[in-house]
Design a protein around this motif. Structure first.
Motif, short mmCIF file in Angstrom:
data_model
loop_
_atom_site.label_atom_id
_atom_site.label_comp_id
_atom_site.label_asym_id
_atom_site.label_seq_id
_atom_site.Cartn_x
_atom_site.Cartn_y
_atom_site.Cartn_z
N ASP A 97 0.68 -1.09 0.09
CA ASP A 97 0.06 0.06 0.00
C ASP A 97 0.93 1.44 0.02
OD1 ASP A 97 -2.39 1.34 -0.36
OD2 ASP A 97 -2.53 1.68 1.65
N SER A 98 1.89 1.10 -0.66
CA SER A 98 2.95 2.42 -0.81
C SER A 98 3.47 2.25 -2.20
CB SER A 98 3.85 2.44 0.31
OG SER A 98 5.02 3.10 -0.11
N THR A 99 3.54 3.39 -3.15
CA THR A 99 4.23 3.17 -4.17
C THR A 99 5.74 3.70 -4.12
OG1 THR A 99 3.66 5.58 -4.54
CG2 THR A 99 2.23 3.47 -5.58
N GLY A 100 6.27 4.16 -2.81
CA GLY A 100 7.54 4.53 -2.81
C GLY A 100 8.80 3.56 -2.63
N GLY A 101 8.26 2.46 -1.99
CA GLY A 101 9.25 1.46 -1.74
C GLY A 101 8.79 0.42 -0.92
N THR A 102 9.74 -0.57 -0.62
CA THR A 102 9.40 -1.96 0.40
C THR A 102 9.63 -1.10 1.89
OG1 THR A 102 11.59 -2.66 0.33
CG2 THR A 102 10.12 -3.60 -1.20
N PRO A 103 9.09 -1.96 2.80
CA PRO A 103 9.63 -1.47 3.90
C PRO A 103 11.09 -1.61 4.24
CG PRO A 103 7.87 -3.10 4.18
CD PRO A 103 8.13 -2.82 2.68
N SER A 104 11.66 -0.92 5.33
CA SER A 104 13.15 -1.37 5.39
C SER A 104 13.42 -2.59 6.03
CB SER A 104 13.49 -0.22 6.58
OG SER A 104 14.04 1.26 5.96
N LEU A 105 14.87 -3.19 5.45
CA LEU A 105 15.09 -4.47 5.79
C LEU A 105 15.83 -4.34 6.99
CD1 LEU A 105 16.45 -5.68 2.40
CD2 LEU A 105 14.27 -6.05 3.24
N SER A 106 15.74 -5.43 7.92
CA SER A 106 16.23 -5.38 9.06
C SER A 106 17.85 -5.93 8.89
CB SER A 106 15.82 -6.13 10.07
OG SER A 106 16.00 -7.56 9.57
N MET A 107 18.59 -5.84 9.80
CA MET A 107 20.10 -6.22 9.56
C MET A 107 20.14 -7.45 9.09
SD MET A 107 22.04 -3.63 10.01
CE MET A 107 23.77 -4.36 10.03
N ASP A 108 19.45 -8.42 9.62
CA ASP A 108 19.74 -9.83 9.25
C ASP A 108 18.85 -10.19 7.99
OD1 ASP A 108 17.50 -9.63 10.63
OD2 ASP A 108 17.29 -11.81 11.16
N GLN A 109 18.31 -9.35 7.40
CA GLN A 109 17.62 -9.23 5.87
C GLN A 109 18.55 -8.77 4.87
OE1 GLN A 109 13.90 -7.70 7.03
NE2 GLN A 109 12.63 -9.41 6.96
N ARG A 110 19.61 -8.07 5.42
CA ARG A 110 20.55 -7.66 4.20
C ARG A 110 21.98 -8.15 4.50
NH1 ARG A 110 22.54 -2.74 6.36
NH2 ARG A 110 23.17 -2.03 4.20
N PHE A 111 22.84 -7.86 3.65
CA PHE A 111 24.23 -8.44 3.73
C PHE A 111 25.20 -7.17 4.20
CE2 PHE A 111 22.39 -11.00 0.24
CZ PHE A 111 22.94 -12.17 0.67
N SER A 112 26.33 -7.88 4.83
CA SER A 112 27.32 -6.87 5.10
C SER A 112 28.22 -6.60 4.03
CB SER A 112 27.72 -7.00 6.68
OG SER A 112 28.36 -8.26 6.52
N ASN A 113 28.92 -7.92 3.75
CA ASN A 113 30.09 -7.72 2.66
C ASN A 113 29.89 -8.79 1.84
OD1 ASN A 113 31.46 -5.43 3.09
ND2 ASN A 113 32.25 -6.16 5.20
N LEU A 114 29.22 -9.69 1.90
CA LEU A 114 29.29 -11.24 1.13
C LEU A 114 29.03 -10.70 -0.50
CD1 LEU A 114 29.70 -13.83 1.79
CD2 LEU A 114 27.22 -14.32 1.98
N PRO A 115 28.07 -9.71 -0.85
CA PRO A 115 28.01 -9.54 -2.44
C PRO A 115 29.42 -9.30 -3.05
CG PRO A 115 26.03 -8.59 -1.18
CD PRO A 115 27.15 -9.19 -0.18
N ILE A 116 30.20 -8.66 -2.27
CA ILE A 116 31.39 -8.38 -2.79
C ILE A 116 32.22 -9.60 -3.44
CG2 ILE A 116 33.89 -7.56 -2.42
CD1 ILE A 116 32.69 -5.48 -0.52
N LEU A 117 32.16 -10.57 -2.48
CA LEU A 117 32.69 -11.81 -2.91
C LEU A 117 31.76 -12.35 -4.09
CD1 LEU A 117 34.57 -14.37 -2.11
CD2 LEU A 117 32.71 -15.39 -0.82
N PHE A 118 30.77 -12.54 -4.14
CA PHE A 118 29.95 -12.97 -5.31
C PHE A 118 30.41 -12.19 -6.48
CE2 PHE A 118 25.85 -13.52 -2.29
CZ PHE A 118 26.68 -14.61 -1.56
N MET A 119 30.52 -11.02 -6.40
CA MET A 119 30.98 -9.95 -7.65
C MET A 119 32.30 -10.63 -8.09
SD MET A 119 33.14 -7.46 -8.02
CE MET A 119 33.28 -6.14 -6.92
N ILE A 120 33.13 -10.94 -7.26
CA ILE A 120 34.51 -11.34 -7.50
C ILE A 120 34.36 -12.61 -8.27
CG2 ILE A 120 36.72 -12.02 -6.82
CD1 ILE A 120 36.65 -9.90 -4.68
N ILE A 121 33.64 -13.56 -7.77
CA ILE A 121 33.32 -14.98 -8.30
C ILE A 121 32.65 -14.76 -9.64
CG2 ILE A 121 31.98 -17.00 -8.23
CD1 ILE A 121 32.08 -16.77 -5.13
#
Lengths: 284, 505
Positions: free
Chosen positions: A110-134
């Motif tokens: 019920d909002s067009t602006g965005g999703t609700p904010s993700l909590s800390m454990d719903q987002r990554f801290s650094n892992l995507p950097i590794l994925f990117m290198i792979i």
């Protein structure tokens, strides 16, 4: 210590760009211009955030890739089977993503602006950097060492030769677009699950186009393209670092990465050697 | 040769496109170890026939027998699997990839796999030494010479175990030395029991390489000859379908003529230009031929001469006693310069314009055709029709689009237009490429007429016959430099050929 922190922030900023431009590489090396990267990333960012909210970040990241892939395949349908003009169709896909996502958001949250904010454990801290290198290493390996990489590059260079070898140009292009969508979707996911916490309106903010610029600057080759992304990432990191400095309006600083893109494309690209038949639909 | 059972046999093959028969009741057989030449003019049905043998086209009626069994070929892949391979006139190579990767490509691996570099290289090296082929397997194919690229195409077929090798116009882009080398490879293949079909319209070459010749005309076989028992004249007559007389060309006496066009130490501004430093002069009423393997600076030379303001780097160009080194194309044209460009489709005509409108190209600033910015359609039509009539354009039409004319007739349109107001100097670049014999005669005549009207011609060609026939003087270029100069009477294929390939006299 500060230098290290700054270096890491450059890599962080470059991560979505690297994913997207590697994706763009597969599409364009196979002969399909992909101006739709922007929309594909946006869609990836949205699906990633949506799935992460209910099923966790790992599945969220994968969903980002799959979301991107599905949009890329729709694009493929239009330009490969429909043989439509790739610039026009790409723009349409971008507009489609921009229009479709608020519709989903409205019905989901019920909002067009965005999703609700993700909590800390719903987002990554650094892992995507590794994925990117792979992804980078994988892209390099595939293009250089595998039959699929060879087929992709011949599809964009001399499709008649590919056809003569009995391999379907159309199939190779679809496969390339699927890989492209997957990677660009990961790029979007690393925006909403890594650099930010959740999907916000128009959060890709031109990165799809910047990724294209990096691809051209990198002459459609994985490693130089990666370096170009790092360059653009650096400007973004500088921009963030300088925010709040006395006497420079923040809006001006925000221009930096885009300005760098324009300057690089206009002045420093040199002789860009695009895949020979890029933009030309295949017909036997 | 041997009288073994035929490798491939065509029985009453026909191919119709609508009501038009491109091939009609073609029957022949090729025994193992034979080199068969197929000759015919453009449009005689050579390509259609080959496409049927290679699975690209399905015959409307008739059968193909391979090793005695009736076979229907549905795709090139199918043909390859049955040991039929083809080297197209335009090579099917990915230029940014090495020979090795091009061969791997030809294996048609659609699945996701590591490229089998090692095993392919091993077998390739064996094939290379077996058939006396030497190519760089690692370099990007685009950096290799055309001859080497052709060798890669041959290797491809050998790698795929082809027993019947079809060559479509194989010598069109080769230098005389490369042709000799190519023929040596062909003979080696024949020794090894391969069967070879060569399609060409170059009679001399067919005579020197084939064992047997089939002549196609209007989609039918009009003659079949054992090569030893025929000759150039007979084949030419059969091909054209009439007795064909080649007029002798008489050299002009030029010792006293004035210089019309002169070039001193010209080089081109283009990056990686192959034009180094070139000097020559063309006298009034003279045809100066420039021989050379394509890609040795000819294209750069043409651009630098036609558009010096854009392409000239250094050097001086004099035309009609004026220094024109910094002139534009438009200024040169209005001084009386004209051109038959090397790439007809790209540079000389607009395919989806009518023949009348194409006549206007390059004459847009002439008062006859444009008044107060309006095209004078009536005048344009009349002038074009008169000119086309003179060149025996077929069909003689002002409304047909250029794409509806044959290559020869398109070129006649270009010649008619470019020679329309009697230029003082004309650059003729490959004027008869892709043109049938009848049109070649007409175009050669037109070039000689320029001479009679005191015009001068720079004839750039890779066809030695053409150069020897028309030129009063001949320069040989290689690597962007003039390597030798000959006057009419001392032309020799051997000497010119050697210089073209970069050797010494």
């Amino acid at each position: 210590m500060i230098a290290l922190a700054f270096f890491i922030s450059i890599i962080r900023m470059a991560t979505p760009l690297v994913f997207a431009s590697l994706g763009g590489m597969f599409s364009e090396r196979s002969g399909v211009i992909n101006i739709a990267l922007e929309g594909i990333m946006l869609f990836g960012a949205f699906t990633a955030a949506f799935v992460s909210l209910s099923m966790g970040k790992e599945l969220g990241f994968v969903a980002g890739g799959l979301g991107g892939m599905s949009l890329a395949l729709i694009y493929g349908l239009i330009v490969i089977h429909g043989r439509a003009n790739q610039i026009v169709a790409g723009t349409a896909i971008n507009l489609l993503a921009m229009g479709l996502i608020p519709l989903f958001l409205k019905s989901l949250y019920d909002s067009t602006g965005g999703t609700p904010s993700l909590s800390m454990d719903q987002r990554f801290s650094n892992l995507p950097i590794l994925f990117m290198i792979i992804a980078l290493a994988g892209a390099w390996f595939v293009m250089k060492k595998t039959s699929f990489g060879l087929n992709v590059s011949v599809a964009g260079e001399n499709p008649e030769a590919l056809d003569a070898a009995g391999i379907s140009v159309i199939l190779v292009r679809y496969q390339s677009l699927a890989v492209c969508g997957l990677l660009a979707g990961f790029g979007g996911a690393s925006l909403s699950l890594f650099l930010a916490s959740g999907y916000t309106r128009n959060m890709v903010a031109g990165r799809g186009f910047m990724a294209l610029a990096a691809l051209i600057f990198g002459k459609w080759k994985p490693v130089p393209t990666f370096l170009a992304c790092i360059l653009f990432g650096a400007f973004e990191a500088v921009q963030i670092r300088l925010q709040g400095a006395e006497g420079i309006p923040p809006e001006f600083l925000q221009i930096l990465p885009y300005l760098a893109t324009v300057l690089v494309l206009a002045g420093f690209v040199g002789k860009a050697v695009a895949p020979k038949v890029i933009g030309i639909p295949w017909k036997r | 040769m041997s009288n073994l059972s035929p490798v491939i046999e065509a029985k009453n093959l026909s191919k119709a496109f609508g009501s038009f028969y491109a091939n009609e009741n073609i029957s022949f057989s090729i025994p193992k170890g034979e080199i068969l030449g197929i000759i015919g003019e453009n449009g005689a049905g050579k390509s259609t026939l080959m496409k049927m043998l290679y699975g690209q086209l399905r015959p409307t009626s008739g059968q193909i027998h391979i090793d005695g069994k009736e076979t229907s070929l549905t795709s090139p892949r199918d043909a390859i699997a049955r040991g039929i391979g083809m080297v197209h006139q335009h090579f099917m190579l990915a230029e940014n990839h090495s020979a090795l990767e091009n061969i791997i490509l030809a294996l048609g691996i659609a699945s996701f796999r590591l490229m089998p570099h090692k095993s392919v290289r091993k077998r390739l090296e064996k094939l290379c030494s077996e058939f006396g082929i030497s190519v760089d397997l690692e370099k990007p194919v685009g950096e290799l010479s055309v001859g080497q690229q052709q060798s890669i195409e041959i290797l491809k077929l050998l790698y795929l175990d082809s027993n019947l090798l079809i060559f479509d116009e194989p010598t069109a882009v080769l230098s005389p030395n490369e042709i000799e080398n190519f023929f040596t490879i062909l003979r080696g293949l024949r020794e090894a029991g391969k069967t070879i079909v060569v399609i060409s319209h170059k009679l001399k070459e067919i005579l020197s390489i084939s064992d047997r010749v089939i002549v196609l005309r209007h989609g039918k076989i009009v003659a079949e000859r054992t090569t030893k028992e025929t000759n150039l004249g007979e084949l030419a007559d059969l091909m054209v379908g009439a007795h064909f007389e080649r007029r002798e060309v008489i050299a002009s006496n030029l010792s006293a003529a004035t210089t019309v066009f002169e070039v001193k130490d010209l080089s081109s501004i283009e990056s990686d230009s192959r034009l180094k430093k070139i000097s020559f002069r063309v006298r009034e009423g003279e045809i100066l031929g420039i021989a050379g393997v394509e890609g040795n600076g000819q294209s750069e030379l043409i651009r630098a001469l036609m558009n010096p303001i854009k392409y000239r780097a250094k050097g001086e160009i004099t035309f009609c006693e004026k220094n024109v080194s910094a002139y534009s194309t438009l200024e040169l044209r209005s001084l009386g310069m004209s051109i038959l460009p090397e790439n007809r489709i790209k540079e000389a005509v607009i395919l989806d314009w009518s023949s009348r409108d194409n006549f206007l190209l390059g004459h847009q600033n002439k008062k006859e055709f444009i008044k107060n910015s309006w095209i004078q359609e009536q005048a344009l039509g009349e002038k074009a029709l008169a000119a086309y009539k003179e060149y025996d354009l077929r069909p003689l039409s002002l409304t047909h689009h250029l794409s509806e004319f044959s290559g020869g007739n398109q070129q006649k349109i270009v010649v008619a237009r470019e020679l329309w107001n009697q230029p003082k100097f004309i650059i003729a670049a490959h004027p008869t490429r892709g043109v049938d014999i009848g049109a070649i005669e007409r175009i050669h005549l037109a070039i000689q007429d320029v001479k009679k009207q005191k015009g001068s011609v720079l004839l750039i060609s890779s066809d030695l016959d053409e150069l020897f026939r028309l030129s009063d003087r001949l320069l040989v270029i290689c690597g962007g430099l003039v390597r030798g100069s000959f006057t009419k009477g001392e032309f020799s294929e051997e000497k010119v050929g050697r210089l073209m390939g970069g050797g010494q006299t």
